[in-house]
Write a protein that holds these residues in place. Sequence first.
Motif, short mmCIF file in Angstrom:
data_model
loop_
_atom_site.label_atom_id
_atom_site.label_comp_id
_atom_site.label_asym_id
_atom_site.label_seq_id
_atom_site.Cartn_x
_atom_site.Cartn_y
_atom_site.Cartn_z
N GLN A 125 13.54 -43.59 -28.46
CA GLN A 125 12.75 -42.36 -29.04
C GLN A 125 11.37 -42.09 -28.57
O GLN A 125 10.49 -42.97 -29.33
N PRO A 126 10.92 -41.43 -27.74
CA PRO A 126 9.69 -41.29 -27.24
C PRO A 126 8.83 -40.82 -28.67
O PRO A 126 9.29 -39.82 -29.10
N HIS A 127 7.54 -41.44 -28.63
CA HIS A 127 6.79 -41.06 -29.52
C HIS A 127 5.56 -40.03 -28.64
O HIS A 127 5.11 -40.84 -27.65
N MET A 128 5.39 -39.13 -29.20
CA MET A 128 4.41 -38.27 -28.33
C MET A 128 3.28 -37.87 -29.18
O MET A 128 3.40 -37.91 -30.58
N VAL A 255 10.97 -38.31 -30.89
CA VAL A 255 12.06 -37.43 -30.75
C VAL A 255 13.27 -38.16 -30.03
O VAL A 255 13.14 -39.27 -29.35
N ASN A 256 14.49 -38.07 -30.35
CA ASN A 256 15.59 -38.62 -29.67
C ASN A 256 15.37 -38.26 -28.12
O ASN A 256 15.25 -37.25 -27.49
N ASP A 257 15.76 -39.46 -27.08
CA ASP A 257 15.53 -39.20 -25.90
C ASP A 257 16.36 -38.36 -25.33
O ASP A 257 16.25 -37.69 -24.42
N TRP A 258 17.86 -38.14 -25.69
CA TRP A 258 18.66 -37.22 -25.41
C TRP A 258 18.53 -35.90 -25.92
O TRP A 258 19.18 -34.81 -25.36
N ARG A 264 11.36 -31.24 -23.72
CA ARG A 264 10.71 -30.16 -23.03
C ARG A 264 9.91 -29.12 -23.72
O ARG A 264 8.59 -29.02 -23.08
N ALA A 265 10.14 -28.70 -24.91
CA ALA A 265 9.21 -27.96 -25.58
C ALA A 265 7.91 -28.65 -26.23
O ALA A 265 6.82 -28.08 -25.81
N TYR A 266 7.98 -29.72 -26.37
CA TYR A 266 6.98 -30.31 -26.87
C TYR A 266 5.92 -30.98 -25.45
O TYR A 266 4.73 -30.76 -25.60
N ARG A 268 5.72 -28.88 -22.83
CA ARG A 268 5.07 -27.83 -22.63
C ARG A 268 3.80 -27.22 -23.56
O ARG A 268 2.90 -26.84 -23.01
N VAL A 269 3.88 -27.90 -24.75
CA VAL A 269 2.81 -27.69 -25.56
C VAL A 269 1.65 -28.70 -25.19
O VAL A 269 0.55 -28.09 -25.52
N GLY A 270 2.07 -29.83 -24.62
CA GLY A 270 0.92 -30.59 -24.03
C GLY A 270 1.14 -32.11 -24.76
O GLY A 270 0.29 -32.97 -24.50
N PHE A 271 2.12 -32.40 -25.45
CA PHE A 271 2.42 -33.65 -25.97
C PHE A 271 2.66 -34.68 -24.92
O PHE A 271 3.53 -34.07 -24.07
N VAL A 272 2.39 -35.86 -24.91
CA VAL A 272 2.73 -36.82 -23.88
C VAL A 272 3.22 -38.19 -24.83
O VAL A 272 2.80 -38.45 -25.73
N GLU A 273 3.86 -38.76 -24.05
CA GLU A 273 4.62 -39.96 -24.45
C GLU A 273 3.42 -41.09 -24.55
O GLU A 273 2.91 -41.25 -23.60
N SER A 274 3.54 -41.73 -25.63
CA SER A 274 2.42 -42.76 -25.84
C SER A 274 3.12 -44.01 -26.39
O SER A 274 2.34 -45.04 -26.44
#
Length: 282
Positions: A125-128, A255-258, A264-266, A268-274
């Motif tokens: 689950q990517p944390h963004m 968010v779930n990786d699948w 993609r929506a996040y 586009r907003v500018g969220f990055v995985e951390s």
Amino acid sequence: MLTTRQGIRPLGPADLDAFLRLVALDPVVNVFADYRARTTSLEPRWLGGEMWGRYAEGELVAACHVGANLVPIGADEDDARAFGERALTRGRTVSTIVGPQDAVRSLWHTVAGVWGRPRDVRWNQPHMQLDGEPLVEADPHVRRTTRADLAEVYPACVAMYTEEVGVSPEHGGGAELYRARVLQLMSRGWSFARFDESGRLIFKAEVACASPHAAQIQGVYVVPDLRGRGLASAGMAAVAQIVRREIAPVVSLYVNDWNTPARRAYERVGFVESARFSTVMF
């Protein structure tokens, strides 16, 4: 009582400062624990459970929230195993294990043989997070919800939860408790939505928890018949702007990786995985 072999003991109000120093080492990832500590002062009767701390040479080096959720905090794999061994002495009382991936995996492998088969496991689950202005235009129609919106907001919350978790939050008589939670978020100004011209809710999201450092978003939902039209990106841009302006400087979520459309929506907003989270659900 201190468990000498593992260096673990329940924390209380006297440990609050040390605990806040621990969560401050990664304040965005640890926002849930930070929020729980600040709102309860680590009093067990307010926590509705316990917060365990693990010590090394007299210093608090890791912790674990033990309530409805089992959440390792600042824990390496050895710390997580130690918390898992302690959890085995009391039986399973939690509905989920959730947190940073490596710690959750280690904790789960420690208890799995006794706690049995989980209902679902989500390892990746990517944390963004977003700590600046959104990269897309915010939807000007997104606003905070009020109790007057409950007839639209509550069914959307139930639908989102059911779609995400696989079981309704009303299952087993949970409707009253879940409705109270939705109203609580509204009363805090942590519930956001967009409504169309007819008054139908078409997008929503909530702040699940917040600290002076970060706020974590949950429950992002677009009605099925309007998905793929950019409502999530524009809506999340609006939520992020409000949250960063009025609640906390960094907005996070996992968010779930699948769930490719959501990711993609996040992005586009500018969220990055951390970071990477995992969730084990019972």
